[in-house]
Design a protein around this motif. Structure first.
Motif, mmCIF file in Angstrom:
data_model
loop_
_atom_site.group_PDB
_atom_site.id
_atom_site.type_symbol
_atom_site.label_atom_id
_atom_site.label_comp_id
_atom_site.label_asym_id
_atom_site.label_seq_id
_atom_site.Cartn_x
_atom_site.Cartn_y
_atom_site.Cartn_z
ATOM 1 N N ILE A 1 0.864 -1.165 0.000
ATOM 2 C CA ILE A 1 0.000 0.000 0.000
ATOM 3 C C ILE A 1 0.907 1.223 0.000
ATOM 4 O O ILE A 1 1.841 1.298 0.799
ATOM 5 N N ALA A 2 0.662 2.158 -0.899
ATOM 6 C CA ALA A 2 1.535 3.329 -0.981
ATOM 7 C C ALA A 2 0.712 4.579 -1.256
ATOM 8 O O ALA A 2 -0.190 4.566 -2.098
ATOM 9 N N GLU A 3 1.028 5.630 -0.516
ATOM 10 C CA GLU A 3 0.418 6.937 -0.728
ATOM 11 C C GLU A 3 1.462 8.015 -0.459
ATOM 12 O O GLU A 3 2.473 7.762 0.188
ATOM 13 N N TYR A 4 1.178 9.198 -0.963
ATOM 14 C CA TYR A 4 1.997 10.336 -0.549
ATOM 15 C C TYR A 4 1.094 11.521 -0.255
ATOM 16 O O TYR A 4 0.025 11.683 -0.854
ATOM 17 N N LEU A 5 1.520 12.321 0.711
ATOM 18 C CA LEU A 5 0.831 13.545 1.077
ATOM 19 C C LEU A 5 1.533 14.702 0.382
ATOM 20 O O LEU A 5 2.735 14.897 0.555
ATOM 21 N N GLU A 6 0.789 15.445 -0.413
ATOM 22 C CA GLU A 6 1.337 16.616 -1.094
ATOM 23 C C GLU A 6 1.126 17.829 -0.195
ATOM 24 O O GLU A 6 -0.020 18.197 0.111
ATOM 25 N N ILE A 7 2.228 18.438 0.236
ATOM 26 C CA ILE A 7 2.166 19.537 1.206
ATOM 27 C C ILE A 7 2.674 20.807 0.527
ATOM 28 O O ILE A 7 3.888 21.000 0.362
ATOM 29 N N PRO A 8 1.765 21.690 0.099
ATOM 30 C CA PRO A 8 2.196 22.938 -0.538
ATOM 31 C C PRO A 8 2.548 23.982 0.523
ATOM 32 O O PRO A 8 2.094 23.905 1.669
ATOM 33 N N GLY A 9 3.353 24.954 0.135
ATOM 34 C CA GLY A 9 3.714 26.003 1.078
ATOM 35 C C GLY A 9 5.093 25.777 1.662
ATOM 36 O O GLY A 9 5.774 24.794 1.376
ATOM 37 N N ALA A 10 5.479 26.684 2.521
ATOM 38 C CA ALA A 10 6.838 26.682 3.065
ATOM 39 C C ALA A 10 6.957 25.754 4.266
ATOM 40 O O ALA A 10 7.184 26.182 5.408
ATOM 41 N N ALA A 11 6.817 24.453 4.029
ATOM 42 C CA ALA A 11 7.006 23.476 5.103
ATOM 43 C C ALA A 11 8.489 23.354 5.427
ATOM 44 O O ALA A 11 9.353 23.559 4.563
ATOM 45 N N ASP A 12 8.793 23.006 6.669
ATOM 46 C CA ASP A 12 10.167 22.857 7.134
ATOM 47 C C ASP A 12 10.626 21.421 6.880
ATOM 48 O O ASP A 12 10.118 20.478 7.493
ATOM 49 N N SER A 13 11.597 21.240 5.978
ATOM 50 C CA SER A 13 12.050 19.891 5.617
ATOM 51 C C SER A 13 12.582 19.135 6.828
ATOM 52 O O SER A 13 12.301 17.936 7.012
ATOM 53 N N ASP A 14 13.352 19.814 7.665
ATOM 54 C CA ASP A 14 13.934 19.149 8.832
ATOM 55 C C ASP A 14 12.860 18.694 9.803
ATOM 56 O O ASP A 14 12.940 17.594 10.379
ATOM 57 N N LEU A 15 11.828 19.520 9.997
ATOM 58 C CA LEU A 15 10.744 19.132 10.912
ATOM 59 C C LEU A 15 9.905 17.999 10.321
ATOM 60 O O LEU A 15 9.396 17.155 11.064
ATOM 61 N N LEU A 16 9.759 17.957 8.995
ATOM 62 C CA LEU A 16 9.054 16.834 8.374
ATOM 63 C C LEU A 16 9.809 15.530 8.620
ATOM 64 O O LEU A 16 9.206 14.498 8.935
ATOM 65 N N LEU A 17 11.139 15.583 8.503
ATOM 66 C CA LEU A 17 11.951 14.394 8.773
ATOM 67 C C LEU A 17 11.841 13.991 10.239
ATOM 68 O O LEU A 17 11.734 12.795 10.561
ATOM 69 N N TYR B 1 6.058 10.543 1.500
ATOM 70 C CA TYR B 1 5.728 9.244 0.885
ATOM 71 C C TYR B 1 5.815 8.131 1.926
ATOM 72 O O TYR B 1 6.758 8.085 2.729
ATOM 73 N N THR B 2 4.823 7.230 1.903
ATOM 74 C CA THR B 2 4.814 6.070 2.807
ATOM 75 C C THR B 2 4.399 4.831 2.030
ATOM 76 O O THR B 2 3.394 4.843 1.313
ATOM 77 N N ARG B 3 5.204 3.792 2.153
ATOM 78 C CA ARG B 3 4.872 2.485 1.557
ATOM 79 C C ARG B 3 4.903 1.436 2.662
ATOM 80 O O ARG B 3 5.854 1.367 3.437
ATOM 81 N N VAL B 4 3.836 0.616 2.724
ATOM 82 C CA VAL B 4 3.746 -0.449 3.726
ATOM 83 C C VAL B 4 3.201 -1.700 3.056
ATOM 84 O O VAL B 4 2.201 -1.635 2.325
#
Length: 517
Positions: free
Chosen positions: A33-49, A135-138
């Protein structure tokens, strides 16, 4: 690695079904099962990680692994340190979106090491300063679609807490997956519950027609590879119209679309004993619904449809079958097939999954959009409907039975049935449900009937006499060891004609002919 045998757990019944199915089709990448969340705008890459790492620590199903003990698969929760979060930056590419999609497809097509290997992967993909994909795949062994909703919602909660300087621990972290294991054991240990469910399905599926018992061999077979997919959409106003039509028929959107699926199956195949598959949670209780894991099941929905069935009756049958079947959803589809002595065959060649939930998730105020890449294997046809501010409809088909063109045609025909059903009065006959578009209608009514050809003018007797004159010695009839020329056949026919005339036979007379077999 698990440090002791005591940390190993039996696979739940749904997991076992996936395990054995994947063993039979090791090349099928469709079990993830695989999906990705599309996040527009100035998201913080480090905080996402950081949020991805936190979600990994608290979500045990993302860290499940399998070990085989004496030939039997067992599962355990692995150490979080062996699950790196991929940090992918495609912002410098000429087409960042295409590059991100290519990276995700490549990961999705990578073989999963079922025994001892990781069953999940995550990536934070930076497409630019104002766009990220999470992105998440399980593998289906570890999680079902319901779990995907839960972890997407939790991802947004964790990131938002980090942005606001709060502890992510304050959110609603999922309970341990062992809670699902214990719920399954409790159900299996209850002879009364399991027997009640078995009896229900034995009665509901008694006396299936030969079309169903044959296993839809020409329309469904065990999938060996990942499915084909064709995607369509219904805009928000049209989706609102379908929901309004559903209410007028005393059902909801799912009931309307599942009824349309049954009518589609009837109109395409002509069968009157229709059984379609509807994916369900396979668990009960709101607290269990929030735990990511693999318990999903397939509900066989049986409807009797013929050309004189009314729209109201078709909706009523479908709604009743769904309502009653959901009370017995924990009894596994695999067990139903075994009870019916259909092992190795397909009970439901057509599946419909209506997901009436919107991923209304915000990452620190940034609205995210979910995009599905894979929802599991397909033996025949599966229709996935996402009710997300409008509707997205994915038609997934088994490539052994379909090509891209026929997959696209399924969507066109299915949506014609949906719109016909939504517009039809309650007393309309389902035999009038529309399937064909203008191109197909012209092909059937005009092109396939364009059989005109130049023919010689005259009667059959006159044409025969002319052939006798042209080639009297040519062979007219061949039999076992004999030949008759046109001249001889003409002479024999004349002799027989004179006999008949002598007996009073004339125009419009009926003459019996007695011949050996």
């Amino acid at each position: 690695m698990a440090t002791s045998e005591g940390e190993l757990h039996e696979l739940m019944e749904g997991q076992l079904a996936v395990w054995y199915a994947q063993q039979l089709a090791p090349e099928n990448r469709g079990y993830s099962i695989a999906e990705y969340l599309e996040i527009p705008g100035a998201a913080d890459s480090d905080l996402l990680l950081e949020a991805a790492q936190h979600r990994l620590r608290e979500t045990e199903s993302l860290r499940l692994r399998i070990r085989t003990v004496d030939g039997t698969p067992r599962q355990y929760v692995h150490d979080v340190r062996d699950y790196p979060i991929h940090n992918v930056d495609v912002s410098a590419e000429a087409d960042p979106r295409a590059a991100a999609e290519a990276w995700m497809r490549a990961d999705l097509n990578t073989p999963v090491e079922l025994e001892g290997g990781p069953l999940s992967a995550q990536a934070v993909i930076k497409l630019g300063g104002d766009l990220h994909f999470w992105y998440t795949r399980v593998h289906h062994l570890a999680m079902d679609g319901l779990g995907g909703v839960a972890i997407a919602t939790r991802a947004a909660e964790i990131y938002t807490a980090l942005v606001e300087g709060r502890s992510p621990q304050d959110g609603a972290a999922p309970e341990p997956i062992s809670v699902l294991f214990e719920a399954e054991r409790s159900y299996r240990a209850s002879a009364d519950e399991t027997e009640r469910d078995r009896q229900y399905w034995s009665t509901a599926l008694a006396d299936l027609s030969e079309d169903v018992l044959a296993g839809h061999a020409d329309r469904a077979r065990r999938a060996r590879v990942a499915p084909l997919r064709h995607t369509g959409a219904v805009d928000a106003p049209q989706a609102a119209g379908l929901k309004s039509a559903a209410r007028s028929l005393k059902t909801n959107l799912a009931g309307l679309l599942i009824t349309a699926t049954a009518l589609y199956e009837h109109r395409i195949t002509g069968v009157r004993d229709v059984v379609i598959g509807v994916p369900v949670r396979g668990r009960s209780g709101h607290h269990l619904a929030a735990i990511p894991g693999m318990t999903s099941n397939v509900l066989p929905v049986r409807v009797t449809v013929d050309p004189t069935t009314t729209v109201a009756d078709a909706v009523r049958q479908t709604t009743r079958a769904l309502r009653e079947g959901l009370r017995h959803q924990r009894y596994r589809h695999e067990e139903i097939v075994r009870d019916l002595k259909m092992v190795g065959r397909v009970l439901c060649g057509l599946h419909i999954n209506v997901m009436s939930f919107d991923y209304d998730v915000h990452f620190g105020g940034l609205p995210a959009t979910a995009h599905n890449l894979s929802t599991g294997p397909v033996d025949g046809i599966r229709i996935d409907v996402y009710d997300r501010s409008g509707m997205q409809i994915n038609i997934n088909t088994n490539p052994d039975l379909h090509d891209p063109q026929s997959t696209a045609e399924v969507l066109d025909r299915y949506m014609r049935v949906v719109h016909w059903l939504a517009a039809a009065p309650a007393d309309a006959l389902v035999g009038r449900a529309e399937l064909l578009g203008e191109v197909e209608r012209r092909r059937v009514l005009v092109e396939w009937n364009a059989t005109g050809a130049e023919v010689a003018v005259g009667t059959l007797a006159g044409l025969f006499e002319a052939q006798v004159v042209r080639s009297p010695g040519a062979v007219a009839v061949l039999g076992d060891g004999f030949e008759v020329s046109y001249a001889e056949l003409d002479a024999r026919a004349n002799r027989l004609a004179r006999v008949l005339l002598g007996r009073g036979v004339g125009p419009e007379s009926v003459v019996g002919v007695c011949l050996e077999r």
